[in-house]
Scaffold this motif. Sequence first.
Motif, mmCIF file in Angstrom:
data_model
loop_
_atom_site.group_PDB
_atom_site.id
_atom_site.type_symbol
_atom_site.label_atom_id
_atom_site.label_comp_id
_atom_site.label_asym_id
_atom_site.label_seq_id
_atom_site.Cartn_x
_atom_site.Cartn_y
_atom_site.Cartn_z
ATOM 1 N N ASP A 102 0.809 -1.224 0.000
ATOM 2 C CA ASP A 102 0.000 0.000 0.000
ATOM 3 C C ASP A 102 0.840 1.271 0.000
ATOM 4 O OD1 ASP A 102 0.704 -1.163 2.473
ATOM 5 O OD2 ASP A 102 -0.671 0.130 3.570
ATOM 6 N N GLN A 105 -0.025 3.692 -2.900
ATOM 7 C CA GLN A 105 -0.835 2.738 -3.656
ATOM 8 C C GLN A 105 -1.678 3.385 -4.758
ATOM 9 O OE1 GLN A 105 -3.639 0.844 -1.002
ATOM 10 N NE2 GLN A 105 -4.010 2.733 0.124
ATOM 11 N N TYR A 106 -1.912 4.687 -4.661
ATOM 12 C CA TYR A 106 -2.757 5.347 -5.659
ATOM 13 C C TYR A 106 -1.979 5.836 -6.871
ATOM 14 C CZ TYR A 106 -5.880 5.109 -1.689
ATOM 15 O OH TYR A 106 -6.627 4.646 -0.629
ATOM 16 N N ASN A 107 -0.668 5.639 -6.876
ATOM 17 C CA ASN A 107 0.164 6.010 -8.008
ATOM 18 C C ASN A 107 1.151 4.880 -8.284
ATOM 19 O OD1 ASN A 107 1.810 7.075 -9.954
ATOM 20 N ND2 ASN A 107 2.434 8.883 -8.794
ATOM 21 N N GLN A 149 1.202 7.092 2.442
ATOM 22 C CA GLN A 149 0.501 7.688 1.310
ATOM 23 C C GLN A 149 1.035 9.060 0.917
ATOM 24 O OE1 GLN A 149 -1.221 5.638 -0.245
ATOM 25 N NE2 GLN A 149 -1.250 4.150 1.431
#
Length: 339
Positions: A102, A105-107, A149
Amino acid sequence: MSSVSSVSHEERLGRAFAPVAEAIEAGRIPGGVLGLIDAEGQRGVLAKGRAQVVPNAREMREDTWFDLASLTKVIFTSVRILELAAQGTIDLDAPLISVLPDLRQYNPDAWERKITFRQCLGHQTPFPAVEPIYTYGRDPDLLRTFILQREWRAGPSVYSDINYILLGLALERLEGKWIREMDAGKGFAWSADPEQSAATEDCVWRHRVLCGEVHDDNCAALEGSGHAGLFGTVASVLDFAEGVLNASRVSPATVALMRTPLSDKRTHGWERPYIGWSGGGHCTADTIGHTGFTGTGLWIDFENGRAWTLLTNRVHPTRHFDSGIFALRRAVGDAINQA
């Protein structure tokens, strides 16, 4: 250069303690403890000064507990990571996302997702040197998520606590518990009795003199992390060093990596001699060392089969003072190795 073997253990220790005593008498540090151990297991310890000066005064003792600060990196975190690698649990050249999927995790193309365990051990990443994570809140769970994050600003490779905070998060994920719930190791702990501890800073955001609780701001907010938080005495640090020298405390594979260079200044977790380093100008090439912000340090010389640790409370009652700790560490190392 190697030292002259005819110098006695006691004489070497006394000569090395002289600059420590001078620094205490000059008021640059409140107190200090110096320990030295040789290849035969002979050890000596000298202590002087005060463990605390405000709000109450207490004498420094040979069994005083210290906040070891960044010695946590080499005594606890890197040893655990290297032992897991030796066991095949992790691959040092695998990215951290092999354990922390994670992370950013969004990129999926984020540079943070490509950082490896070995790069973190050797501080060969673009993470910033410092980051006031504690200013983003006091919820340790939320701060862990924030670290994973956050879009970190990238820069040149520098010594960075973020490397070891992430290694600590990996250990927590692998063991299923927070670092403060893990065994700190024989002779070590995650806190200490205030009456038996060297005081650190009069903390401006915790509004008290810290004693027996971690000094590092980020570690305090995280309630334990991989870069700081370990407490120990001179005896426990020397025990650790002896166990490294004879490979009885850690595996031979781990000792080998501790000695293996990753750059001109670093091995896996440790520093190695370079011009101006903390161990002084007369260490053998087969010496490793590390220091801690609170005024601690440990150096292990494999060629001569000896180690020394200097533990001080140089940030008490404030870090905003020139304690001369950098010159003091080098003077101690030179006195040991130039004898």
